[in-house]
Design a protein around this motif. Structure first.
Motif, mmCIF file in Angstrom:
data_model
loop_
_atom_site.group_PDB
_atom_site.id
_atom_site.type_symbol
_atom_site.label_atom_id
_atom_site.label_comp_id
_atom_site.label_asym_id
_atom_site.label_seq_id
_atom_site.Cartn_x
_atom_site.Cartn_y
_atom_site.Cartn_z
ATOM 1 N N SER A 25 -27.585 40.171 -11.134
ATOM 2 C CA SER A 25 -26.650 41.081 -11.779
ATOM 3 C C SER A 25 -26.137 42.124 -10.779
ATOM 4 O O SER A 25 -24.948 42.444 -10.759
ATOM 5 C CB SER A 25 -27.321 41.775 -12.966
ATOM 6 O OG SER A 25 -26.459 42.712 -13.545
ATOM 7 N N THR A 52 -35.302 38.597 -10.507
ATOM 8 C CA THR A 52 -34.235 37.666 -10.139
ATOM 9 C C THR A 52 -32.990 37.919 -10.970
ATOM 10 O O THR A 52 -31.871 37.984 -10.443
ATOM 11 C CB THR A 52 -34.708 36.209 -10.292
ATOM 12 O OG1 THR A 52 -35.812 35.987 -9.409
ATOM 13 C CG2 THR A 52 -33.596 35.224 -9.967
ATOM 14 N N VAL A 53 -33.155 38.099 -12.271
ATOM 15 C CA VAL A 53 -32.010 38.389 -13.148
ATOM 16 C C VAL A 53 -31.360 39.704 -12.754
ATOM 17 O O VAL A 53 -30.123 39.791 -12.632
ATOM 18 C CB VAL A 53 -32.463 38.406 -14.629
ATOM 19 C CG1 VAL A 53 -31.369 38.941 -15.526
ATOM 20 C CG2 VAL A 53 -32.895 37.017 -15.064
ATOM 21 N N ARG A 81 -39.227 36.747 -12.419
ATOM 22 C CA ARG A 81 -38.057 36.273 -13.160
ATOM 23 C C ARG A 81 -37.128 37.427 -13.534
ATOM 24 O O ARG A 81 -35.903 37.327 -13.412
ATOM 25 C CB ARG A 81 -38.502 35.519 -14.406
ATOM 26 C CG ARG A 81 -39.118 34.189 -14.060
ATOM 27 C CD ARG A 81 -39.464 33.389 -15.298
ATOM 28 N NE ARG A 81 -39.970 32.098 -14.909
ATOM 29 C CZ ARG A 81 -41.124 31.598 -15.309
ATOM 30 N NH1 ARG A 81 -41.884 32.293 -16.140
ATOM 31 N NH2 ARG A 81 -41.512 30.409 -14.917
#
Length: 94
Positions: free
Chosen positions: A81, A76-77, A73
């Motif tokens: 970005s 992924t962020v 997770r």
């Protein structure tokens, strides 16, 4: 292949966060007071993207072993970005 791309973009973004981003500048400057980049390895690592990327990638890999779901997770962020930043830079070039 998908995980490699996500991990690569996440490493890129984390490295930039460590070495360049304004939001982390106060932390870098505090460290540089004690460990100046020109005379200490720790200070230098915070200026060298090539060097920092090894530590960022290692941190993500160790994190993947300990907490794979959380790391996926977080990657992924970071990857999203990174993509947003790269696309903005591409769009803004004149």
């Amino acid at each position: 292949m998908q995980n490699l791309v996500r991990s690569g973009l996440a490493t890129y973004r984390l490295t930039r966060l460590i070495t360049r981003d304004t939001i982390t500048a106060p932390v870098r400057e505090q460290i540089w007071r004690w460990y100046p980049p020109h005379s200490s390895k720790l200070g230098y690592v915070l200026t060298c993207e090539w060097c920092s990327s090894m530590y960022a990638a290692s941190l993500l890999e160790i994190s993947r072993i300990i907490t794979p779901r959380w790391t996926a997770r977080a990657e992924t962020v970071l990857a999203l970005s990174a993509l947003a930043g790269l696309l903005t830079a591409y769009e803004d070039r004149d």
